[in-house]
Enzyme design. Structure first.
Site, short mmCIF file in Angstrom:
data_model
loop_
_atom_site.label_atom_id
_atom_site.label_comp_id
_atom_site.label_asym_id
_atom_site.label_seq_id
_atom_site.Cartn_x
_atom_site.Cartn_y
_atom_site.Cartn_z
N ASN A 25 0.92 -1.03 0.10
CA ASN A 25 0.03 0.09 -0.03
C ASN A 25 0.84 1.02 0.16
O ASN A 25 2.19 1.26 0.25
CB ASN A 25 -0.87 0.01 1.24
CG ASN A 25 -1.76 1.14 1.09
OD1 ASN A 25 -2.49 1.37 -0.04
ND2 ASN A 25 -2.39 1.50 2.30
N ASN A 45 1.55 3.45 1.92
CA ASN A 45 2.18 3.97 3.04
C ASN A 45 3.16 3.02 3.62
O ASN A 45 3.56 3.18 4.84
CB ASN A 45 1.18 4.42 4.26
CG ASN A 45 0.24 3.38 4.50
OD1 ASN A 45 0.37 1.99 4.29
ND2 ASN A 45 -0.41 3.38 5.69
N LYS A 46 3.26 1.88 2.97
CA LYS A 46 4.10 0.92 3.78
C LYS A 46 5.65 1.24 3.05
O LYS A 46 6.10 1.87 2.35
CB LYS A 46 3.73 -0.63 2.70
CG LYS A 46 2.49 -0.88 3.35
CD LYS A 46 2.17 -1.12 4.85
CE LYS A 46 0.98 -1.78 5.41
NZ LYS A 46 -0.29 -0.88 5.19
N ILE A 47 6.72 0.37 3.75
CA ILE A 47 7.92 0.48 3.41
C ILE A 47 8.36 0.20 2.26
O ILE A 47 9.32 0.83 1.90
CB ILE A 47 8.55 -0.32 4.74
CG1 ILE A 47 10.14 0.06 4.55
CG2 ILE A 47 8.63 -1.79 4.41
CD1 ILE A 47 11.05 -0.40 6.00
#
Length: 389
Positions: free
Chosen positions: A200, A202-204
């Protein structure tokens, strides 16, 4: 990246807003996408998608990976191939995002929520062992147990797997936010029957949206079939069951392929950000941070702290609003599932510890591209609340 936070007008003048976990680009995304476009492969097939799936599997030490259009789609397919049916029970931690359990509920399963342990904030293996033994005596074992990793912290998979193996219950690890995290020296989710990661925005590691399902090749073959509308091998469209349009496209996979080499650097950066918060704020009365057990290396996808309002002099919400007033996004720790109106009647085991984390916990800006000066703004804003308190 779009944010649900609405900053006061004065906070947007002269200072760039600081978001919780904005995406970071590696610099190679355009090259990978251009190469994929030149190849003519846009659909969910082709060499780029295959290369991305192989890279994800290698990163997670899994035999195989299936790239999909969301982590939620990956969870849904996992529930299907693990045989979840109406009337089954699915057990998971109460401290998680709703996507962990929503697909199972939509399939007719009954959720049961278990509390987390103070040492990791993830599924408590001791509680799980007790609950499984009691369920066996009732003749009502769950169809699947779903430990959910939290803010980059992996679950204790060997302990969870051992508890479930005694009763023949499969384990599905929701490791959506824990890429780069380690448990007992292995990647998050390793050792489960199946596991899920998210890409997604906002993921790393991000493809803007997407996810992957990992696990045994036989289970993945069934999931892959369902992800492509369950089309049978034939010259015409033949279907013996219904499937889903869940596959990831090649252009999206190209972005992920450019991102994956950056994983370890980003984990190191986020862990350094956590340490700076801890060093700058951990001495304040009433401030503690999410622990890390000796068997784990959290990716620190999000830094989470807990505020004791009696000792600190202000509660979590006052801190959150003070940060927002300065254009800084923060977020309460997940609201436990057993406190959500959608699950008000769901059975549970414990929940008080998770509820306390929600009441007093706050996630701070943690993006791997967060600059030292930006983190200084966050720290100074919290120190300002402390002085006023």
């Amino acid at each position: 990246m779009a944010s649900i936070l609405r900053f006061p007008r004065e906070a947007r003048v002269g200072q760039r807003p600081i978001l919780l976990s904005p995406p970071e680009l590696s610099g190679n995304e355009l090259d990978e996408v251009a190469q994929t476009l030149r190849s003519g492969w846009l659909a969910p097939a082709g060499p780029t998608l295959a290369a991305f799936e192989q890279a994800v599997a290698a990163s997670m030490q899994a035999p195989e990976a299936l790239a999909l259009n969301s982590g939620t789609a990956a969870l849904h397919l996992a529930y299907r191939v693990l045989g979840v049916a109406p009337g089954d029970e699915v057990w998971t931690t109460t401290l998680t995002f709703i996507a962990t359990i929503a697909p199972a509920v939509q399939m007719g399963a009954t959720p049961r929520f278990l509390d987390v342990c103070p040492q990791s904030w993830t599924l408590d293996p001791a509680r799980l062992r007790r609950e499984l033994a009691a369920a066996a005596r009732r003749g009502r074992l769950p169809r699947v147990v779903v430990p959910a990793d939290l803010f980059g912290q992996p679950s204790d998979m060997p302990a969870i797997r051992a508890a479930c193996a005694r009763w023949g219950v499969p384990v599905l690890s929701d490791s959506a936010c824990a890429m780069g995290g380690l448990q007992h020296g292995r990647p998050a989710g390793a050792g489960a029957d199946m596991s899920v990661v998210s890409f997604n925005g906002n993921k790393i590691i991000t493809t803007g949206g997407g996810g992957a399902l990992l696990g045994d090749p036989a289970l993945l073959a069934r999931a892959r079939h369902l992800a492509h509308q369950a089309r049978e091998v034939a010259a015409h469209y033949q279907h013996e069951t219904t499937g889903h349009n869940y596959a990831m496209g090649s252009v999206t996979a190209a972005i992920g392929l450019a991102q994956l080499p950056e994983l370890e650097r980003r984990v190191i950066a986020r862990r350094a950000i956590f340490r700076r918060y801890q060093e700058a704020l951990g001495h304040l009365p009433g401030i503690t941070f999410m622990p890390e057990p000796g068997w784990a290396r959290s990716s620190r996808w999000l830094t989470a702290m807990v505020v004791d309002p009696q000792r600190f002099g202000a509660d979590r919400e006052l801190i959150r609003m003070a940060l927002a007033a300065q254009g800084i996004e923060s977020r309460p720790v997940w609201k436990p599932m057993h406190l959500q109106p959608a699950f008000r009647d769901a059975p549970r085991s414990g929940g008080a510890f998770a509820a306390g984390l929600f009441e007093d916990g706050l996630c701070l800006p943690s993006g791997s591209g967060l600059e030292a000066a930006e983190q200084g703004r966050v720290i100074d804003a919290i120190l300002g609340v402390a002085r006023r308190g």
